[in-house]
Write a protein that holds these residues in place. Sequence first.
Motif, PDB file in Angstrom:
ATOM      1  N   TYR A  72      -6.674 -25.466  42.421  1.00 29.23           N
ATOM      2  CA  TYR A  72      -7.122 -24.358  41.584  1.00 29.23           C
ATOM      3  C   TYR A  72      -7.158 -24.810  40.131  1.00 29.23           C
ATOM      4  CZ  TYR A  72      -5.957 -21.591  45.715  1.00 29.23           C
ATOM      5  OH  TYR A  72      -5.895 -21.082  46.982  1.00 29.23           O
ATOM      6  N   SER A  73      -8.119 -24.283  39.382  1.00 33.48           N
ATOM      7  CA  SER A  73      -8.251 -24.648  37.976  1.00 33.48           C
ATOM      8  C   SER A  73      -8.645 -23.408  37.186  1.00 33.48           C
ATOM      9  CB  SER A  73      -9.326 -25.732  37.841  1.00 33.48           C
ATOM     10  OG  SER A  73      -9.466 -26.119  36.510  1.00 33.48           O
ATOM     11  N   GLY A  74      -8.021 -23.228  36.021  1.00 30.10           N
ATOM     12  CA  GLY A  74      -8.331 -22.068  35.195  1.00 30.10           C
ATOM     13  C   GLY A  74      -7.712 -22.189  33.819  1.00 30.10           C
ATOM     14  N   ALA A  75      -7.518 -21.065  33.175  1.00 31.98           N
ATOM     15  CA  ALA A  75      -6.955 -21.039  31.824  1.00 31.98           C
ATOM     16  C   ALA A  75      -6.097 -19.796  31.657  1.00 31.98           C
ATOM     17  CB  ALA A  75      -8.067 -21.047  30.778  1.00 31.98           C
ATOM     18  N   VAL A  76      -5.110 -19.910  30.783  1.00 34.29           N
ATOM     19  CA  VAL A  76      -4.277 -18.768  30.417  1.00 34.29           C
ATOM     20  C   VAL A  76      -4.322 -18.604  28.904  1.00 34.29           C
ATOM     21  CG1 VAL A  76      -2.722 -18.908  32.409  1.00 34.29           C
ATOM     22  CG2 VAL A  76      -2.164 -20.159  30.335  1.00 34.29           C
ATOM     23  N   ARG A  77      -4.038 -17.402  28.459  1.00 35.15           N
ATOM     24  CA  ARG A  77      -4.037 -17.064  27.039  1.00 35.15           C
ATOM     25  C   ARG A  77      -2.737 -16.329  26.738  1.00 35.15           C
ATOM     26  NH1 ARG A  77      -8.373 -15.901  23.536  1.00 35.15           N
ATOM     27  NH2 ARG A  77      -9.748 -16.268  25.283  1.00 35.15           N
TER      28      ARG A  77
ATOM     29  N   LYS B  13      20.293 -11.781  14.794  1.00 30.34           N
ATOM     30  CA  LYS B  13      20.220 -11.349  13.391  1.00 30.34           C
ATOM     31  C   LYS B  13      18.815 -11.518  12.841  1.00 30.34           C
ATOM     32  CE  LYS B  13      25.020 -12.443  12.464  1.00 30.34           C
ATOM     33  NZ  LYS B  13      25.969 -13.280  11.767  1.00 30.34           N
ATOM     34  N   ASN B  14      18.138 -12.573  13.261  1.00 29.85           N
ATOM     35  CA  ASN B  14      16.774 -12.845  12.797  1.00 29.85           C
ATOM     36  C   ASN B  14      15.844 -12.947  13.994  1.00 29.85           C
ATOM     37  OD1 ASN B  14      17.614 -13.130  10.043  1.00 29.85           O
ATOM     38  ND2 ASN B  14      18.469 -15.113  10.635  1.00 29.85           N
ATOM     39  N   PRO B  15      15.291 -11.817  14.432  1.00 34.90           N
ATOM     40  CA  PRO B  15      14.409 -11.892  15.600  1.00 34.90           C
ATOM     41  C   PRO B  15      13.197 -12.767  15.296  1.00 34.90           C
ATOM     42  CG  PRO B  15      14.420  -9.680  14.664  1.00 34.90           C
ATOM     43  CD  PRO B  15      15.397 -10.491  13.892  1.00 34.90           C
ATOM     44  N   ARG B  16      12.744 -13.473  16.317  1.00 38.69           N
ATOM     45  CA  ARG B  16      11.604 -14.376  16.139  1.00 38.69           C
ATOM     46  C   ARG B  16      10.299 -13.602  16.147  1.00 38.69           C
ATOM     47  NH1 ARG B  16      12.669 -19.508  19.825  1.00 38.69           N
ATOM     48  NH2 ARG B  16      11.097 -20.372  18.477  1.00 38.69           N
ATOM     49  N   VAL B  17       9.382 -14.061  15.333  1.00 37.11           N
ATOM     50  CA  VAL B  17       8.063 -13.450  15.234  1.00 37.11           C
ATOM     51  C   VAL B  17       7.113 -14.258  16.114  1.00 37.11           C
ATOM     52  CG1 VAL B  17       6.183 -12.876  13.646  1.00 37.11           C
ATOM     53  CG2 VAL B  17       8.564 -12.691  12.897  1.00 37.11           C
ATOM     54  N   ASP B  18       6.167 -13.578  16.763  1.00 33.83           N
ATOM     55  CA  ASP B  18       5.185 -14.275  17.594  1.00 33.83           C
ATOM     56  C   ASP B  18       4.264 -15.119  16.729  1.00 33.83           C
ATOM     57  OD1 ASP B  18       6.119 -13.146  19.909  1.00 33.83           O
ATOM     58  OD2 ASP B  18       4.690 -11.502  19.876  1.00 33.83           O
ATOM     59  N   LEU B  19       4.417 -16.421  16.816  1.00 30.90           N
ATOM     60  CA  LEU B  19       3.531 -17.341  16.110  1.00 30.90           C
ATOM     61  C   LEU B  19       2.726 -18.173  17.096  1.00 30.90           C
ATOM     62  CD1 LEU B  19       6.022 -18.552  13.351  1.00 30.90           C
ATOM     63  CD2 LEU B  19       4.247 -16.801  13.161  1.00 30.90           C
ATOM     64  N   ASP B  20       2.727 -17.759  18.343  1.00 32.99           N
ATOM     65  CA  ASP B  20       2.037 -18.525  19.372  1.00 32.99           C
ATOM     66  C   ASP B  20       0.534 -18.462  19.181  1.00 32.99           C
ATOM     67  OD1 ASP B  20       4.073 -19.499  21.416  1.00 32.99           O
ATOM     68  OD2 ASP B  20       4.680 -17.422  21.075  1.00 32.99           O
ATOM     69  N   ASP B  21      -0.088 -19.591  19.432  1.00 35.00           N
ATOM     70  CA  ASP B  21      -1.534 -19.716  19.358  1.00 35.00           C
ATOM     71  C   ASP B  21      -2.141 -18.875  20.479  1.00 35.00           C
ATOM     72  OD1 ASP B  21      -4.158 -20.497  19.150  1.00 35.00           O
ATOM     73  OD2 ASP B  21      -3.737 -22.642  19.330  1.00 35.00           O
ATOM     74  N   ARG B  22      -3.101 -18.072  20.144  1.00 38.01           N
ATOM     75  CA  ARG B  22      -3.732 -17.210  21.145  1.00 38.01           C
ATOM     76  C   ARG B  22      -4.951 -17.836  21.806  1.00 38.01           C
ATOM     77  NH1 ARG B  22      -1.128 -12.377  21.163  1.00 38.01           N
ATOM     78  NH2 ARG B  22       0.112 -11.933  19.340  1.00 38.01           N
ATOM     79  N   ALA B  23      -5.246 -19.089  21.475  1.00 38.81           N
ATOM     80  CA  ALA B  23      -6.368 -19.785  22.111  1.00 38.81           C
ATOM     81  C   ALA B  23      -6.004 -20.126  23.556  1.00 38.81           C
ATOM     82  CB  ALA B  23      -6.691 -21.063  21.342  1.00 38.81           C
TER      83      ALA B  23
END
Length: 185
Positions: free
Chosen positions: A35-40, A55-65
């Motif tokens: 199987y072949s595909g992609a996830v985002r 104390k310092n929650p992480r912010v979403d900095l993940d690449d959305r590509a």
Amino acid sequence: MIGRRRAMGAGGASLLLASAAQAQYPQWPDWLGNYSGAVRFRRSIPLEDIFPPPKNPRVDLDDRAPFGVQFAVSAADDVATIWLRIDGGPMQTSSTGETLRFGALIDGVALLASADTRPSPRSATLTVRPDYFGTEALFAHADGTFWRRHFTARFTPGGADMIVWVFDAAGTRARTWRGSAVRRS
């Protein structure tokens, strides 16, 4: 006479065990293939049951590509094998992917029997249900921290819908990626 009954009983038991072993992965003939595909990137989920909260929650900095994901499902001698290659994100595998082999399926769950990958997971499980399978692998870093990756494939007529979850070492959040794959062979 008693010896013959024991021999017949043992023979019958071995036939039952052989039948049970061959039925370990009954739905897999429909799933076998590449199987072949992609996830985002989908989102980050804070795990609210962690106490005390960070104390310092992480912010979403993940690449959305989107990035590529390939997987293969195979079984030989009642050993389930999942090959997985992830081409991006924090759970990226090596360019050759990783191969996880699982033991006997008991009540829909199998434990890792062997792995052909670097880094190798400390442990892994396979969960099988009528229309999907999922793997959970625990990886350890050299500094003693760890991360967990869940990979789930829910089968569709032409391929599979995929979900990848990664839990951070602190155990305070999970990040998810979603996508789909087509069956190549």
